[in-house]
Design a protein around this motif. Structure first.
Motif, PDB file in Angstrom:
ATOM      1  N   ASN A 155       0.800  -1.226   0.000  1.00 15.43           N
ATOM      2  CA  ASN A 155       0.000   0.000   0.000  1.00 15.43           C
ATOM      3  C   ASN A 155       0.830   1.272   0.000  1.00 15.43           C
ATOM      4  O   ASN A 155       0.271   2.368   0.028  1.00 15.43           O
ATOM      5  N   THR A 156       2.141   1.143  -0.017  1.00 17.81           N
ATOM      6  CA  THR A 156       2.996   2.328  -0.047  1.00 17.81           C
ATOM      7  C   THR A 156       2.912   2.977  -1.429  1.00 17.81           C
ATOM      8  O   THR A 156       3.093   2.302  -2.448  1.00 17.81           O
ATOM      9  N   PRO A 157       2.647   4.293  -1.500  1.00 11.45           N
ATOM     10  CA  PRO A 157       2.495   4.937  -2.817  1.00 11.45           C
ATOM     11  C   PRO A 157       3.717   4.805  -3.713  1.00 11.45           C
ATOM     12  O   PRO A 157       3.591   4.550  -4.903  1.00 11.45           O
ATOM     13  N   TRP A 158       4.931   5.005  -3.141  1.00 10.70           N
ATOM     14  CA  TRP A 158       6.148   4.864  -3.954  1.00 10.70           C
ATOM     15  C   TRP A 158       7.130   3.973  -3.208  1.00 10.70           C
ATOM     16  O   TRP A 158       7.580   4.288  -2.114  1.00 10.70           O
ATOM     17  N   LEU A 159       7.433   2.834  -3.840  1.00 16.65           N
ATOM     18  CA  LEU A 159       8.305   1.822  -3.251  1.00 16.65           C
ATOM     19  C   LEU A 159       9.425   1.508  -4.241  1.00 16.65           C
ATOM     20  O   LEU A 159       9.175   1.328  -5.437  1.00 16.65           O
ATOM     21  N   ASN A 160      10.647   1.386  -3.734  1.00 20.48           N
ATOM     22  CA  ASN A 160      11.796   1.166  -4.621  1.00 20.48           C
ATOM     23  C   ASN A 160      11.979  -0.314  -4.959  1.00 20.48           C
ATOM     24  O   ASN A 160      13.103  -0.804  -5.028  1.00 20.48           O
ATOM     25  N   LYS A 161      10.902  -1.001  -5.212  1.00 26.13           N
ATOM     26  CA  LYS A 161      10.973  -2.410  -5.575  1.00 26.13           C
ATOM     27  C   LYS A 161       9.936  -2.725  -6.644  1.00 26.13           C
ATOM     28  O   LYS A 161       8.802  -2.230  -6.589  1.00 26.13           O
ATOM     29  N   ILE A 162      10.342  -3.539  -7.622  1.00 25.46           N
ATOM     30  CA  ILE A 162       9.386  -4.129  -8.547  1.00 25.46           C
ATOM     31  C   ILE A 162       9.407  -5.637  -8.319  1.00 25.46           C
ATOM     32  O   ILE A 162      10.379  -6.175  -7.778  1.00 25.46           O
ATOM     33  N   PHE A 163       8.331  -6.301  -8.719  1.00 27.91           N
ATOM     34  CA  PHE A 163       8.237  -7.743  -8.511  1.00 27.91           C
ATOM     35  C   PHE A 163       8.233  -8.436  -9.858  1.00 27.91           C
ATOM     36  O   PHE A 163       7.380  -8.162 -10.709  1.00 27.91           O
ATOM     37  N   ILE A 164       9.191  -9.342 -10.068  1.00 29.24           N
ATOM     38  CA  ILE A 164       9.295 -10.113 -11.294  1.00 29.24           C
ATOM     39  C   ILE A 164       9.080 -11.578 -10.909  1.00 29.24           C
ATOM     40  O   ILE A 164       9.909 -12.169 -10.206  1.00 29.24           O
ATOM     41  N   SER A 165       7.978 -12.151 -11.359  1.00 28.55           N
ATOM     42  CA  SER A 165       7.586 -13.481 -10.887  1.00 28.55           C
ATOM     43  C   SER A 165       8.447 -14.587 -11.467  1.00 28.55           C
ATOM     44  O   SER A 165       8.698 -15.599 -10.817  1.00 28.55           O
ATOM     45  N   GLU A 166       8.911 -14.438 -12.712  1.00 26.72           N
ATOM     46  CA  GLU A 166       9.770 -15.420 -13.355  1.00 26.72           C
ATOM     47  C   GLU A 166      10.876 -14.688 -14.111  1.00 26.72           C
ATOM     48  O   GLU A 166      10.751 -13.504 -14.412  1.00 26.72           O
ATOM     49  N   CYS A 167      11.923 -15.427 -14.422  1.00 27.16           N
ATOM     50  CA  CYS A 167      13.033 -14.842 -15.198  1.00 27.16           C
ATOM     51  C   CYS A 167      13.490 -13.525 -14.589  1.00 27.16           C
ATOM     52  O   CYS A 167      13.686 -12.523 -15.289  1.00 27.16           O
ATOM     53  N   ASP A 168      13.641 -13.513 -13.284  1.00 34.35           N
ATOM     54  CA  ASP A 168      14.017 -12.308 -12.558  1.00 34.35           C
ATOM     55  C   ASP A 168      15.498 -12.026 -12.786  1.00 34.35           C
ATOM     56  O   ASP A 168      16.371 -12.614 -12.146  1.00 34.35           O
ATOM     57  N   PHE A 169      15.784 -11.090 -13.695  1.00 31.08           N
ATOM     58  CA  PHE A 169      17.174 -10.849 -14.073  1.00 31.08           C
ATOM     59  C   PHE A 169      17.988 -10.200 -12.962  1.00 31.08           C
ATOM     60  O   PHE A 169      19.212 -10.098 -13.071  1.00 31.08           O
ATOM     61  N   GLY A 170      17.337  -9.773 -11.884  1.00 27.53           N
ATOM     62  CA  GLY A 170      18.074  -9.240 -10.749  1.00 27.53           C
ATOM     63  C   GLY A 170      18.737 -10.323  -9.912  1.00 27.53           C
ATOM     64  O   GLY A 170      19.497 -10.019  -9.005  1.00 27.53           O
ATOM     65  N   LEU A 171      18.431 -11.577 -10.220  1.00 28.24           N
ATOM     66  CA  LEU A 171      19.056 -12.732  -9.569  1.00 28.24           C
ATOM     67  C   LEU A 171      19.856 -13.501 -10.612  1.00 28.24           C
ATOM     68  O   LEU A 171      19.504 -13.524 -11.791  1.00 28.24           O
ATOM     69  N   LYS A 172      20.905 -14.161 -10.185  1.00 25.26           N
ATOM     70  CA  LYS A 172      21.791 -14.837 -11.142  1.00 25.26           C
ATOM     71  C   LYS A 172      21.075 -15.950 -11.899  1.00 25.26           C
ATOM     72  O   LYS A 172      21.218 -16.081 -13.110  1.00 25.26           O
ATOM     73  N   ASP A 173      20.294 -16.761 -11.181  1.00 24.31           N
ATOM     74  CA  ASP A 173      19.579 -17.834 -11.881  1.00 24.31           C
ATOM     75  C   ASP A 173      18.462 -17.282 -12.751  1.00 24.31           C
ATOM     76  O   ASP A 173      18.168 -17.811 -13.826  1.00 24.31           O
ATOM     77  N   GLY A 174      17.830 -16.185 -12.309  1.00 25.25           N
ATOM     78  CA  GLY A 174      16.788 -15.565 -13.117  1.00 25.25           C
ATOM     79  C   GLY A 174      17.327 -14.990 -14.414  1.00 25.25           C
ATOM     80  O   GLY A 174      16.660 -15.056 -15.462  1.00 25.25           O
ATOM     81  N   LEU A 175      18.544 -14.424 -14.370  1.00 23.58           N
ATOM     82  CA  LEU A 175      19.150 -13.913 -15.593  1.00 23.58           C
ATOM     83  C   LEU A 175      19.431 -15.048 -16.571  1.00 23.58           C
ATOM     84  O   LEU A 175      19.237 -14.898 -17.785  1.00 23.58           O
ATOM     85  N   CYS A 176      19.881 -16.191 -16.053  1.00 27.60           N
ATOM     86  CA  CYS A 176      20.079 -17.369 -16.919  1.00 27.60           C
ATOM     87  C   CYS A 176      18.779 -17.746 -17.607  1.00 27.60           C
ATOM     88  O   CYS A 176      18.757 -18.015 -18.821  1.00 27.60           O
ATOM     89  N   ASP A 177      17.671 -17.752 -16.854  1.00 28.50           N
ATOM     90  CA  ASP A 177      16.380 -18.124 -17.422  1.00 28.50           C
ATOM     91  C   ASP A 177      15.931 -17.114 -18.470  1.00 28.50           C
ATOM     92  O   ASP A 177      15.389 -17.494 -19.522  1.00 28.50           O
TER      93      ASP A 177
END
Length: 609
Positions: A155-177
């Motif tokens: 519910n925070t109006p501005w949050l410094n996070k986005i949510f990536i459910s799959e292929c999350d390139f911010g993680l090493k395994d997600g970038l591989c995917d």
């Protein structure tokens, strides 16, 4: 007629105090007490004036808090994140900080009365006082460290996070995917993301794929080694490697190329055991020990034949897999812990058994990544680049920004493939800081192992490549970031009021091809060195320009951040912004047309130049 003074009457010589209707003469002790009472009355009057001033000061600060709350200007940074410049920029715009934990500083533990007395514009006492007065007002702008907090603060109006459910390139395994999916859809999405070949070591199929790749790379490395040298120098009458090994090498490589061209990825590179043993032995003996191929007399025609075959097969490899030219000839691989950063616990190895020993360690998850054996060197040292990438999600748009400000992180020791020491190969600042004292004095590189973009451009100018960054290197980075954004769109929760700053690590090959090593959530923004103060300070200032100024006024400056991609987001009639995959599940089995009307989504909008 003048009235005669009685000895009991009041006069300047004989002061008395009336008590009832009887005049009473005051003793010296009573005179002193009366004087003290008068002084106390004066002090009380002064305190009353001070109290009035304090009340005005208190009203000033309470009004500041009320105004900030009304305008949505309460911010919070969790867990003492080192983003002082962001705090400063927000305060300059009228934001008030709501600390996640009160009373963790000496100032915040002081009584409000003392804070009120000591508070001045911009000092720590004023900040502590405002933090106390903010109380339970929820933050409108929240900076949290890790993605796991995304759903906690929905519910925070501005949050410094986005949510990536799959292929999350911010993680090493997600970038591989993500890279794998981009390669699968090469005809639909521009796949200009160059990454070293990588495998998720806790997935059985990918481990098998790595083992096949390791074998094939062993074969291609031997071929490239021969191709880089004069073929006649590789033959000798006293050589220990049989000529027939080259025939086996050509056969297995060309067969694998044929399978790949015919789109038969299910057929792995799997030479027979006796073929693999011969290739492995030849590769080890020739590339590492300098062994020669046995020649029979002076049959130059046979040697020329093998030379032409080496060039032909090498050309075929380059035609099908251009990136293999950077593999080198040593078959070196990196083992990276999947869920930790800063270069810790990275392992280099060219031995399959050693690598599999780490892979089979169930206590830790790894990513296996091909090591770039032919990096661009500066003064003989390896380096990589930390550059910044920002995504914002608003009511109608998702926008990707790239920042040209970058830091160049150097290894403290000269580059060599004869040692796998971290001081030579792991360029993370947290690792290289351990080896400052061990650097040799004649090194032309800075003592803290860091360059700014200005230093790098000056170096390029000194070698006659003054336009290489602007025309060759940085455009490759932006194309890769655009492809990553497009590839991730189906998996991003498109809730407005979300943004994310990524720290991207890149490496440049010897012919100026740019490879993405990884993209990191919550990049370190602390002022460790003079260079990091300039780079991180500029990036933090510009993040606020984008997420506070630009989102409200499209004519506002975004600083160094430039828009590289923008696309509209999904929207339904009830103004709920959704991820289409989640909405498809929610509406399954129902009449979608009666529930929501979709605004057309442009899958491949034209990237903003």
């Amino acid at each position: 007629m003048e009235k005669e003074l009685s000895p009991f009457s009041t006069s300047s010589q004989n002061p008395v105090q009336e008590e009832g209707h009887f005049p009473v003469r005051m003793s010296p002790a009573e005179k002193n007490l009366d004087l003290e009472n008068k002084n106390q009355a004066v002090e009380k009057a002064k305190k009353d004036v001070t109290s009035l001033d304090s009340s005005a000061k208190y009203r000033k600060y309470t009004n500041m808090v009320l105004k900030a709350a009304k305008e949505g200007k309460i911010f919070q940074v969790m867990y003492f994140f080192d983003v002082g410049k962001i705090k400063e920029e927000l305060r300059n715009r009228g934001y008030i900080e709501s600390p996640p934990h009160l009373f963790h500083t000496e100032e915040q533990q002081m009584p409000i009365e003392e804070l009120l007395e000591l508070a001045e514009d911009g000092n720590e006492y004023e900040r502590a006082l405002l933090a106390r007065l903010v109380g339970n007002y929820p933050p409108n702008y929240l900076w949290v460290p890790m993605p796991c907090y995304y759903h906690t603060f929905m519910n925070t109006p501005w949050l410094n996070k986005i949510f990536i459910s799959e292929c999350d390139f911010g993680l090493k395994d997600g970038l591989c995917d993500l890279v794998a999916k981009l390669n699968e859809n090469a005809l639909m999405v521009d796949t200009d993301v160059k990454c070293p070949r990588s495998y998720v070591a806790y997935r059985r199929k990918e481990v098998e794929a790595f083992q096949n790749d390791f074998k094939f790379t062993t074969a291609t490395n031997l071929l490239f080694y021969l191709n880089d040298r004069e073929i006649f120098d590789m033959f000798d009458e006293e050589g220990t490697i049989d000529q027939n090994t080259l025939d086996v090498l050509f056969k297995v490589i060309l067969l694998h190329i044929k399978n790949c061209i015919e789109k038969r990825p299910d057929i792995p590179f799997a030479p027979h055991d006796f073929e693999w043993e011969r290739i492995l032995k030849a590769s080890t003996e020739i590339t590492k020990n300098g062994a020669k191929i046995k020649s029979v007399g002076e049959d130059f025609d046979i040697i020329r034949y093998y030379g032409s075959q080496v060039k032909f097969v090498a050309g075929e490899i380059m035609r099908v897999w251009p990136s293999r030219q950077y593999d080198g000839t040593r078959n070196i691989w990196l083992l990276k812990p999947a869920y930790s950063g800063q270069g810790y616990d990275i392992v280099l190895s060219d031995n399959e058994e050693t690598i599999m020993g780490y892979v089979n360690n169930l206590k830790r998850r790894y990513i296996i990544q091909k090591y770039i054996e032919k990096p661009l060197l500066i003064h003989g040292h390896k380096f990589d680049i930390r550059q910044y990438f920002l995504i914002t999600i608003e009511d109608n748009d998702l926008t990707a920004f790239s920042h040209p400000m970058a830091s160049f992180k150097f290894a403290s020791q000269p580059f060599s493939l004869d040692t796998f020491h971290e001081a030579v190969h792991i360029t993370n600042s947290s690792i290289q800081q351990k080896y400052i004292a061990s650097r040799y004095d004649s090194s032309p590189l800075p003592h803290d192992h860091l360059w700014s973009i200005i230093d790098f451009k000056d170096y390029l100018t000194s070698i006659g490549l003054e336009h290489a960054w602007d025309e060759l290197i940085y455009p490759q980075m932006k194309r890769a970031l655009i492809a990553m954004t497009i590839g991730s769109l189906p998996y991003i929760d498109l809730k407005p009021g979300r943004f994310e700053l990524f720290g991207c690590d890149w490496i440049i090959t010897e012919n100026f091809q740019v490879y993405l090593l990884e993209a990191n959530y919550a990049p370190g923004l602390g002022y460790i060195t003079p260079v990091s103060k300039i780079v991180c300070g500029t990036v933090m200032e510009d993040v606020v320009k984008v997420t506070v100024d630009w989102v409200k006024d499209r004519t506002a400056s975004t600083g160094g951040f430039e828009i590289i991609y923008r696309t509209p987001v999904y929207k339904s009639l009830n103004h709920r912004y959704v991820n289409v995959a989640d909405e498809e599940k929610r509406l399954s089995g129902r009449n979608k047309s009666s529930t929501a009307t979709w605004i057309k989504y442009i899958h491949n909008p034209t990237p903003i130049p």
